[in-house]
Design an enzyme around this catalytic site. Structure first.
Site, PDB file in Angstrom:
ATOM      1  N   GLY A 219       0.812  -1.214   0.000  1.00 31.07           N
ATOM      2  CA  GLY A 219       0.000   0.000   0.000  1.00 31.07           C
ATOM      3  C   GLY A 219       0.844   1.262   0.000  1.00 31.07           C
ATOM      4  N   ILE A 333      -0.365   1.339  12.472  1.00 35.87           N
ATOM      5  CA  ILE A 333      -0.661   2.562  11.731  1.00 35.87           C
ATOM      6  C   ILE A 333      -2.144   2.850  11.902  1.00 35.87           C
ATOM      7  CG2 ILE A 333      -0.563   3.741   9.510  1.00 35.87           C
ATOM      8  CD1 ILE A 333       2.154   2.824  10.642  1.00 35.87           C
ATOM      9  N   LYS A 337      -9.242   9.484  12.044  1.00 35.21           N
ATOM     10  CA  LYS A 337     -10.664   9.148  11.989  1.00 35.21           C
ATOM     11  C   LYS A 337     -11.091   8.269  13.163  1.00 35.21           C
ATOM     12  CE  LYS A 337     -10.932   9.738   7.004  1.00 35.21           C
ATOM     13  NZ  LYS A 337      -9.620  10.378   6.900  1.00 35.21           N
TER      14      LYS A 337
END
Length: 540
Positions: A219, A333, A337
């Site tokens: 990613g 990680i 939010k």
């Protein structure tokens, strides 16, 4: 331009020579002045011509072959600007011509650099674009501070000209400034702040000669973690991802840049507990960076059970095996939010933080989480979306005219993650200071202007409304009354909430049952674990 300057200098010199001879009443033949002008012209032109021939020759002016050169404005009359200007003049392939120079130093106004006039400071940019018919602007001041760079770029954007800039000061120091190094002005140039700096020695000291595992290594964040870890000389780098294409590309990249590094790439989902256990038993990592997660807020709102399976129970699988195999440190990680979440993704990441803190209370392994906001250019983020929409001619879609977000570049965020890992003692939730928030509408307009287009005219901006689970304003990442500073001013430690382990375990069992039975009431179960979670109605 150089030729006419030489002719002008020769004529002026000849006039003074003639006046001086006349005043001194020297007896000279009439042919002297003609011969003087001729030989002086040759002496002035010939060496310059030879130098250019030896350098490979000067390009033929485009006007002489029926093409009009693109008029360019150069910002910066310093060393880098001088080199770039000379490169423009000498290159056979550059179909552009620098016709004016801008510099804020009043001492340079009215002077010439390689025959090109310095017309004034930044206040003259708009006026000079019209006066000289400028189509492109080159910013050649590598030493410019970020807020000054942002101010100049904002002025240039109003002109509608395409912009290019030099990468940075290091190329100037190394005398490696060339036209080929010019790049388009990027959205990172508009952050208007200094790049985040980290203590590289502290990072290397705990990564060097260690076996390091990165989940979600293909990613945006995971791959950059792998790149920076690879630079710090680990003993072995174990990359886990369930998407083979991204993992393969990263494997090839690391193989080219670090052929000596022992890189293991494994295609597996963190939801596969049996396989995760086998990997930990076989490779016995010393450090684990857990970046594997479903992160797209709207998608996860429609697939809440999948979000919980991957994010929460995937994290539990990795955390459990890290404890079982004696990993020294595990870094999760996380995301901003997770702060008072309004969506299932944020709530799932808050539970992940609670999992990490719970395991830290019952294990010798040091478990920590790092929480930060949006990163520029990550997969599925707003910047690549806007770029694609602009390429396609619009419209550029913004959910709400007042929506704001915190932004950081991927390398900045990852370097701070690694630094936070160096500070870890166990149980902390590290919070990265993301700087000032950015209005998404301003971001969209700036990107359109950077493409040489006019917002609202060339490219339409369309407001689509907030998506499911999306906040209008991001929560402040740092509460001044509830933070602890670290040696790095951009990294803070949020005060952890005490977790009742027995109660947490019971609620996790309930969550597991609801998740894997695809319970429609999964959000209510999540809210029992995260009381601050605001459930939003989703229309299927």
């Amino acid at each position: 331009m150089d030729f006419f300057n030489v002719v002008k200098a020769v004529l002026i010199s000849s006039v003074f020579q003639f006046i001086g001879i006349h005043m001194l009443a020297w007896p000279i033949p009439r042919s002297f002045i003609v011969l003087y002008i001729g030989w002086l012209g040759i002496a002035a032109v010939f060496p310059r011509m030879m130098i250019r021939i030896l350098r490979g020759g000067r390009r033929i002016p485009l006007q002489t072959i029926g093409k009009q050169a693109i008029p360019v404005m150069l910002i910066g009359a310093g060393e880098a600007g001088s080199i770039i200007l000379q490169e423009f003049k000498n290159s056979k392939f550059v179909e552009k011509e620098i016709v004016c120079v801008i510099d804020d130093d009043p001492k340079k106004w009215g002077t010439f650099i390689h025959g090109v006039p310095v017309v004034g400071g930044r206040r003259k940019i708009t006026q000079s674009v019209v006066r000289f018919g400028i189509q492109e602007i080159v910013l050649a001041i590598p030493t410019l501070k970020p807020h000054e760079r942002k101010n100049i770029i904002n002025i240039c954007q109003q002109t509608g000209c395409k912009m290019s800039t030099l990468p940075g000061i290091y190329q100037l120091i190394n005398c490696d400034v060339k036209v080929s190094m010019l790049r388009d002005v990027q959205i990172e140039d508009l952050l208007g702040r200094e790049a985040v700096r980290t203590d590289l020695e502290s990072i290397m000291s705990y990564v060097k000669d260690q076996k390091v595992m990165v989940t979600g290594g293909g990613g945006s964040i995971g791959s950059e973690l792998c790149r920076q870890i690879a630079d710090d000389q680990p003993k072995q780098l174990i990359i886990i991802d369930n998407y083979e294409n991204a993992a393969y590309e990263l494997q090839m990249e690391l193989g080219r840049k670090h052929p000596e590094l022992d890189v293991i790439v494994l295609i597996v989902s963190v939801q596969n507990r049996r396989k995760i256990r086998e990997i930990f038993e076989q490779y016995k990592p010393d450090l684990v960076f857990h970046a594997a997660a479903h992160k797209h807020v709207p998608l996860m709102e429609y697939s809440p059970c999948e979000a919980i399976k991957n994010n929460v129970f995937g994290t539990m699988n990795v955390a459990s095996e890290a404890n079982r195999s004696g990993v020294k440190r595990m870094v999760l990680i996380s995301t901003d939010k997770a702060v008072r979440p309004t969506n299932i993704m944020g709530a799932s990441k808050r539970i992940c933080e609670m999992v990490i803190q719970t395991y830290n209370q019952r294990s010798k392994t040091e478990y920590v989480a790092v929480r930060f906001g949006n990163v520029l250019g990550s997969n599925g983020s707003v910047v690549p979306l806007f770029k694609q929409q602009i390429r396609e001619g619009g419209p550029v879609t913004v959910t709400h005219p007042d929506i704001i977000r915190y932004f950081m570049t991927i390398p900045e965020a990852v370097s701070l993650v690694l630094q936070a890992g160096a500070y870890a003692q166990g149980g902390e939730i590290f919070i990265l200071d993301m700087g000032e928030p950015v209005k998404i509408l301003d971001l969209a307009e700036n990107m359109i202007r950077l493409s040489g287009l006019v917002p609202g005219e060339d490219i339409e901006i369309k407001f689509t409304g907030l998506r499911p689970g999306e906040k209008l304003y991001e929560e402040l990442l740092i509460d001044d009354d509830n933070k602890k500073e670290t040696a790095n001013k951009r990294i803070f430690i949020g005060q952890p909430i005490k977790i009742d382990e027995a109660e947490f375990d019971e609620k996790m069992k309930e969550l597991e049952k609801a998740t894997f039975s695809e319970d429609e009431n999964i959000r209510q179960v999540v809210k029992k674990l995260v009381p601050e979670y605001t459930i939003q109605q989703i229309n299927n």
